[in-house]
Enzyme design. Structure first.
Site, mmCIF file in Angstrom:
data_model
loop_
_atom_site.group_PDB
_atom_site.id
_atom_site.type_symbol
_atom_site.label_atom_id
_atom_site.label_comp_id
_atom_site.label_asym_id
_atom_site.label_seq_id
_atom_site.Cartn_x
_atom_site.Cartn_y
_atom_site.Cartn_z
ATOM 1 N N ASN B 99 28.528 50.029 42.991
ATOM 2 C CA ASN B 99 28.729 51.114 43.973
ATOM 3 C C ASN B 99 29.736 52.157 43.502
ATOM 4 O OD1 ASN B 99 30.896 49.359 44.266
ATOM 5 N ND2 ASN B 99 31.066 49.668 46.464
ATOM 6 N N ASP B 312 36.211 40.054 44.611
ATOM 7 C CA ASP B 312 35.898 41.269 45.382
ATOM 8 C C ASP B 312 37.061 42.258 45.300
ATOM 9 O OD1 ASP B 312 34.562 43.134 46.896
ATOM 10 O OD2 ASP B 312 34.642 42.008 48.771
HETATM 11 ZN ZN LIG Z 1 30.506 43.088 49.406
#
Ligand SMILES: [Zn+2]
Lengths: 329, 437
Positions: B99, B312
């Protein structure tokens, strides 16, 4: 008293009763020919409104002016979550200008708490409504209205709402008024019941100090006050209930339903009312409906809160009496 | 090439051994003292000696879920700063989420990220390719071309967004079978999480913040494991956060479905009670859940239902967090604190030993991501990708010392155990005595 007023849950029973009693003193000012106290002369209060609410802003402004404070109205445009509109920047500007208190209305839950605790600003912060979180002065003015009607104006002084049965009806999920009222009314000893369709009751409500019911008709006969919450029409799209018509059949307050309430029971609404859907004109215009009083009481409550946060620790009774040096009339 | 002798480290928390590295490779491991002597016939002469008594030697950590932000958000992180942060945290390989801006949905973008990783020299960067063009969930990205590229993409994810269209998800799962790829799903049913700002429950009801129900995650996981079973593909579930998600994955595995799952360090430690502070440092996707969820996640990581820990790592600049909750960006940095949080929540609670940590943070993520050269045993002939940890260290987290460009950590001022003293990437120390080399 504490330094800020962010949540009704932060108020002790004695804090709350002190505010209600002080508001009674303030209300007497409104009965005088000159509706003004010099208490906050020379102090600057900023009404920082990130979300439009003319009614709440005017109420605070009237309270501030009656206490002779200098008032700055700051309306921030645009969505609360759009980048570039910074609460922090605005706060620091106000701090630099030396404001003595900030009354903040914000579309985001927690924004006043953040303002009060982030170190961006030193002044006391009064929450004038944040997102779906809290609206403590609304809860205070509601409690004030109930105490006056159910206990009495003078008889009520020093008293709470012990044992009174209060019912809140409607969109609890999105209502900061419901959250604030449940907290405060419980603190004041009232028994609170929330009535709503299950879709408009928040998940996690089980820890709140109140009862939940989906059936308005069964609750009405044992209610000393019934407070109707506003239902926003845009909620329709999210399937919270099938149709406006069905909502009003099950959760609207009309003359027939009002007749099920005890003789002395009052009908409340934080306004603005959507006549027809949540409350019929017949109910709204009846003398059991306290909407207009609530507006007047709002000014007294806000005077009391600002006075106690900024003025001092004494009861307003010892505050200087009206002055004639300010604008007369 | 240079030689390094690591002396007396507990390999995977087991016996104290000496490990000799020559060039890019481990050339010998032996009982303590043997390499220096004459027992092995291997000379440690000319080697830099690391005295590692009391320290744990692990295979270099592998993070299957990192946001490096380059290209596009270099104010948050770059491949260089992100890989420096990774090395500081003991990582030798990270998988970079897609992303970015532009989205890593073409061979060109993934090759760019991959090349920047090579040039950084701190940590191997394996780009993850987007599943759909622009992360829009409508049209499959060129999965095959990304796999064929120099970056050799094996993991595909629209992370940050859920591939919520069941047909697109099915096709992606089927398509990547052609080259052994895996789809990593960010499980978040979008309609159930409209306006969501934190875990839906007691705290959200009180704070008046939009609730993010557990079922929004669980329903997607349930659907996706069934899809994976139906088409005979493998699926990886990102950042599990609820006890219910654990139950679904456990059921799927018992049924023989080829599913793997990850948990973040913060979901092993923090709960939604912290949101009462309205401090956006705790705003993360998926949201912090309840104590019950935290305990279920720990147990699942211990028993292998959850295969790996993934950070993350989601860096954001200060101004994106120094604001009101609703306006704040979601995410927290994690590369530099992950091992400490795992030590506290899993090792010091007795749920996992260090060999288990090596499995969940190196062997298994490398296997899921097909990162050849990483997650290898600590033995002769293997690439010298290693991490040395001092488990006795105790320190208060001070983000001022982070190598990451961003400081959005939930642990500021918190005491965490353990410290990465050395990280070695193919025979070259990237971290020496706790400092970047
Ligand atoms: Zn995620």
């Amino acid at each position: 008293m504490m330094r800020h007023l962010i949540s009704a849950a932060d108020l002790t029973r004695d804090d709350a009763v002190l505010i209600l009693d002080t508001a009674e003193e303030m209300a007497r000012v409104a009965d005088r020919p000159i509706k003004k106290l010099p208490t906050l002369r020379g102090r600057t209060i900023c009404n920082l409104f990130f979300e439009d609410s003319t009614r709440t802003r005017i109420s605070f402004e009237a309270a501030e002016k009656r206490l002779s404070a200098d008032v700055i109205n700051f309306a921030a445009k645009g969505s609360s979550v759009s980048k570039g509109e910074s609460l922090k920047d605005t706060a620091q500007t106000l701090e630099a200008m030396g404001v003595d208190a900030v009354v903040i209305r914000h579309g985001a839950s927690g924004a006043p708490y953040r303002l009060a605790t982030s170190g961006w600003i030193d002044a006391p912060v009064v929450n004038a409504g944040d997102g779906t979180h809290q609206h403590p002065t609304q809860a205070l003015l509601d409690a004030f209205t109930m105490r006056r009607r159910l206990v009495g104006r003078d008889e009520g002084l020093g008293k709470d709402l012990n044992g009174r049965r209060i019912t809140l009806v409607g969109d609890v999920l999105h209502s900061r008024v419901a959250r604030s009222n449940v907290d405060l009314l419980h603190t004041l000893g009232a028994e609170v019941t929330l009535v709503a369709p299950p879709t408009l009751v928040p998940v996690g409500v089980e820890t709140w100090p109140c009862e939940i019911s989906y059936d308005l008709d069964s609750v009405l006969p044992k209610s000393d006050a019934v407070m109707m919450l506003r239902v926003q029409r845009e909620r329709m799209n999210a399937a919270f209930f099938p149709t406006e018509r069905e909502y009003s059949r099950r959760y609207g307050l009309d003359g027939d339903r009002m007749a099920k309430m005890p003789e002395h029971a009052i009908v409340m609404h934080p306004g603005p009312m959507v006549r027809g859907m949540e409350i019929t004109a017949e109910v709204a215009d009846s003398d059991r409906c306290t909407v207009i009083e609530q507006v007047a009481n709002g000014v007294s409550i806000r005077m009391a809160v600002l006075y106690l946060l900024l003025g001092g620790n004494d009861s307003a009774a010892t505050a200087p009496s009206t002055t004639r040096t300010e604008e007369s009339k | 090439m240079s030689k390094i002798l690591i002396r007396g480290a507990q390999v995977l928390g087991g016996e104290a051994q000496d490990v000799l590295i020559d060039g890019e490779t481990i050339v010998a491991t032996a009982r303590q003292g043997e390499i220096d002597g004459s027992g092995t016939g291997l000379s440690a002469e000319g080697a830099t000696v690391i005295e590692a008594e009391g320290q744990i030697l692990l295979p270099g950590l592998v993070d299957l879920h990192t946001h490096l932000r380059e290209p596009g958000r270099e104010d948050s992180e770059t491949v260089l700063t992100g890989t420096r942060a990774a090395a500081s945290g003991g990582y030798t390989a990270v998988f970079a989420m897609a992303n970015t801006h532009p989205v890593a949905d073409t061979a060109g973008v993934v090759e760019q990220v991959w090349r920047l990783g090579k040039e950084s020299g701190y940590c191997d960067v394996q780009p993850i390719g987007a599943v759909t063009v622009g992360l829009e969930g409508k049209k499959l990205a060129e999965l095959g071309a990304m796999n064929d590229s120099a970056a050799g993409v094996t993991v595909f994810s629209d992370d940050g967004k859920c591939v919520d269209d069941a047909v697109i998800m099915r096709r992606a799962l089927e398509y990547v079978k052609a080259f052994g790829g895996v789809v990593a799903q960010h499980a978040q049913e979008p309609r159930l999480t409209e306006g969501a700002q934190m875990n839906e429950g007691i705290v959200s009801a009180e704070l008046g913040l939009g609730g993010w129900p557990a079922v929004a995650e669980e329903s997607i996981i349930a659907r996706d494991v069934l899809l994976a079973e139906h088409v005979g593909s493998r699926v990886h579930i990102c950042h599990l956060s609820t006890a219910g998600s654990v139950e679904i994955v456990r059921w799927a595995k018992s049924r023989g479905i080829d599913v793997t799952a990850e948990v973040t360090p913060h979901h092993l430690l923090l709960t939604d009670e912290l949101v009462r502070s309205y401090n956006p440092v705790y705003k993360v996707n998926p949201p912090l859940r309840t104590e019950k969820d935290v305990l279920a996640l720990r147990e699942a990581l211990a028993d292998g239902t959850i295969d790996i820990v993934a950070t993350d790592h989601a860096p954001h600049p200060h101004e994106d967090k120094d604001c009101e909750w609703a306006a704040a960006a979601m995410g927290m940095v994690g590369l530099e604190t992950a091992l400490s949080v795992v030590q506290q929540t899993m090792v010091e609670t007795g749920l996992l030993d260090w060999a288990g940590v090596a499995d969940r943070m190196s062997f298994a993520p490398a296997r899921i991501g097909r990162a050849t050269g990483h997650g290898r045993p600590v033995s002769a002939g293997e690439p010298a990708n290693l991490t040395l940890v001092d488990p006795a260290y105790r320190g208060v987290v001070d983000p001022a010392g982070f190598a990451s460009r961003s400081r959005n950590t939930p642990y500021e001022g918190r005491e965490l155990p353990g410290r990465v003293t050395h990280t070695i990437l193919r025979g070259r120390a990237t971290v020496v005595d706790g400092k970047l080399a």
